[in-house]
Scaffold this motif. Structure first.
Motif, PDB file in Angstrom:
ATOM      1  N   ALA A 156       0.828  -1.211   0.000  1.00  0.00           N
ATOM      2  CA  ALA A 156       0.000   0.000   0.000  1.00  0.00           C
ATOM      3  C   ALA A 156       0.861   1.259   0.000  1.00  0.00           C
ATOM      4  O   ALA A 156       0.555   2.233  -0.705  1.00  0.00           O
ATOM      5  CB  ALA A 156      -0.930  -0.006   1.213  1.00  0.00           C
ATOM      6  N   HIS A 157       1.933   1.258   0.773  1.00  0.00           N
ATOM      7  CA  HIS A 157       2.810   2.431   0.814  1.00  0.00           C
ATOM      8  C   HIS A 157       3.540   2.632  -0.517  1.00  0.00           C
ATOM      9  O   HIS A 157       3.761   3.773  -0.943  1.00  0.00           O
ATOM     10  CB  HIS A 157       3.821   2.293   1.954  1.00  0.00           C
ATOM     11  N   VAL A 158       3.916   1.537  -1.164  1.00  0.00           N
ATOM     12  CA  VAL A 158       4.587   1.663  -2.464  1.00  0.00           C
ATOM     13  C   VAL A 158       3.628   2.249  -3.500  1.00  0.00           C
ATOM     14  O   VAL A 158       3.995   3.141  -4.277  1.00  0.00           O
ATOM     15  CB  VAL A 158       5.130   0.297  -2.939  1.00  0.00           C
ATOM     16  N   VAL A 159       2.394   1.756  -3.514  1.00  0.00           N
ATOM     17  CA  VAL A 159       1.396   2.281  -4.451  1.00  0.00           C
ATOM     18  C   VAL A 159       1.115   3.753  -4.152  1.00  0.00           C
ATOM     19  O   VAL A 159       1.001   4.579  -5.072  1.00  0.00           O
ATOM     20  CB  VAL A 159       0.096   1.452  -4.375  1.00  0.00           C
ATOM     21  N   GLU A 160       1.026   4.095  -2.878  1.00  0.00           N
ATOM     22  CA  GLU A 160       0.785   5.493  -2.495  1.00  0.00           C
ATOM     23  C   GLU A 160       1.911   6.393  -2.995  1.00  0.00           C
ATOM     24  O   GLU A 160       1.669   7.486  -3.524  1.00  0.00           O
ATOM     25  CB  GLU A 160       0.668   5.596  -0.974  1.00  0.00           C
ATOM     26  N   THR A 186      10.293   2.028   3.791  1.00  0.00           N
ATOM     27  CA  THR A 186       9.855   0.846   4.537  1.00  0.00           C
ATOM     28  C   THR A 186      10.780   0.563   5.711  1.00  0.00           C
ATOM     29  O   THR A 186      10.327   0.288   6.828  1.00  0.00           O
ATOM     30  CB  THR A 186       9.808  -0.383   3.609  1.00  0.00           C
ATOM     31  N   ARG A 187      12.075   0.642   5.476  1.00  0.00           N
ATOM     32  CA  ARG A 187      13.031   0.368   6.540  1.00  0.00           C
ATOM     33  C   ARG A 187      12.905   1.402   7.666  1.00  0.00           C
ATOM     34  O   ARG A 187      12.968   1.056   8.844  1.00  0.00           O
ATOM     35  CB  ARG A 187      14.462   0.362   5.975  1.00  0.00           C
ATOM     36  N   VAL A 188      12.716   2.656   7.312  1.00  0.00           N
ATOM     37  CA  VAL A 188      12.548   3.690   8.342  1.00  0.00           C
ATOM     38  C   VAL A 188      11.296   3.411   9.172  1.00  0.00           C
ATOM     39  O   VAL A 188      11.327   3.502  10.406  1.00  0.00           O
ATOM     40  CB  VAL A 188      12.476   5.089   7.698  1.00  0.00           C
ATOM     41  N   ARG A 189      10.199   3.058   8.505  1.00  0.00           N
ATOM     42  CA  ARG A 189       8.957   2.762   9.235  1.00  0.00           C
ATOM     43  C   ARG A 189       9.134   1.571  10.160  1.00  0.00           C
ATOM     44  O   ARG A 189       8.729   1.612  11.328  1.00  0.00           O
ATOM     45  CB  ARG A 189       7.810   2.463   8.256  1.00  0.00           C
ATOM     46  N   ARG A 190       9.708   0.497   9.654  1.00  0.00           N
ATOM     47  CA  ARG A 190       9.830  -0.720  10.452  1.00  0.00           C
ATOM     48  C   ARG A 190      10.827  -0.535  11.602  1.00  0.00           C
ATOM     49  O   ARG A 190      10.589  -1.002  12.714  1.00  0.00           O
ATOM     50  CB  ARG A 190      10.262  -1.890   9.561  1.00  0.00           C
TER      51      ARG A 190
END
Length: 307
Positions: A156-160, A186-190
């Protein structure tokens, strides 16, 4: 004179097909020379008693028969050759990953292991995985269960991001390519949700995604990256894209360049977040100063005229 019965080709194929059928659990596996080659690396999900790891790359190799499908009795050479055959990695990169993997899970090089042992916490495995939960405190091996909500969140984040870049809400997942920026975000979020990773494991986390970006790197109509649908299937189902085969060699230098790009983008994202947080704190302080100022005026008024 005894006449030997003739065995027709159709009969031979039928017999071979029966022999190639998956045996019952515990029975020795048999393969057919007529059918094995075309289906040697077909997808087969793990069966009862099979072992899997926290690593989608190794699990995919097992599901496609590039290493033991049961995930047991795996040798270093099996992983080394499987990485090159399955993903098109260069020999030096495959050697580095294999030797490093064995050492990090505390096995002498040459010893065989099973896939579950790859999940030794803070060996090859690390917290802040893209699709797995962190290892619970005191547990030796990390959970291997894929979390569908984490896969969906990643996609979802990639599509956004793709829709923001194109200024269009009509972008569909099938048209989206995953870039170094997507992996950095993604790495920052995780990592924000986990305990801090060591420098080594932070680099490993970037490197493992840099590898798969390089394996599936595509250029189509000016866009480039790894197709999101391929990456989602790999993360969620641990299987290769249908009909895909390596068409280029992914080298150690390629991975280092991509991992470096991801690291720089992560640093930039975090710096932007720090600036935003600083601005918000200043605004909150500004509002607080105004409130304090008016409270002071009210206090002065009360002291002068009512006391």
């Amino acid at each position: 004179m005894t006449v030997k019965p003739k065995l027709h080709i159709s009969s031979a194929l039928t017999m071979c097909s029966l022999a190639a059928h998956p045996p019952a659990f515990g029975a020795p596996a048999k393969t057919c020379p007529v059918t094995t080659m075309s289906h040697e690396h077909g997808y087969q999900p793990p069966r009862e008693g099979d072992l899997r790891s926290v690593c989608p790359a190794l699990n995919t190799m097992a599901n496609h028969g590039y290493i033991s499908r049961d995930g047991k009795d795996i040798s270093p050479y099996m992983v080394y050759s499987g990485l090159m055959a399955c993903y098109g990695l260069s020999s030096p990169l495959a050697v580095l990953l294999t030797v490093g993997g064995w050492l990090l899970v505390e096995r002498y090089f040459g010893q065989r292991l099973n896939l579950f042992e790859i999940g030794l916490h803070n060996g090859v495995e690390h917290d802040a995985s893209v699709v797995h939960l962190d290892c619970p405190p005191g547990q030796k091996n990390a959970p291997i269960e894929i979390q569908p909500e984490l896969v969906a969140d990643f996609a979802a984040h990639v599509v956004e991001r793709a829709r923001e870049d194109s200024c269009s809400m009509e972008v569909e997942e099938r048209d989206v390519f995953v870039t170094e920026r997507d992996i950095a975000l993604t790495r920052v979020r995780r990592e924000r949700l986990s305990e801090p990773l060591s420098a080594m494991h932070a680099e490993m986390a970037r490197g493992e995604m840099a590898i798969i970006l390089g394996v599936w790197h595509q250029r189509v109509d000016g866009a480039e990256g790894a197709p999101l649908q391929w990456l989602r299937t790999w993360l969620a189902e641990e299987r290769l894209p249908s009909g895909w085969k390596p068409d280029h060699v992914n080298t150690l230098m390629d991975v280092m360049h991509r991992a470096s790009a991801i690291r720089k983008e992560m640093n930039r994202i975090r710096e932007e977040e720090r600036k935003v947080d600083s601005t918000r704190r200043k605004r909150r302080r500004g509002v607080l100063d105004i409130v304090v100022y008016f409270c002071g005026l009210v206090y002065d008024y009360l002291v002068r005229y009512l006391v």
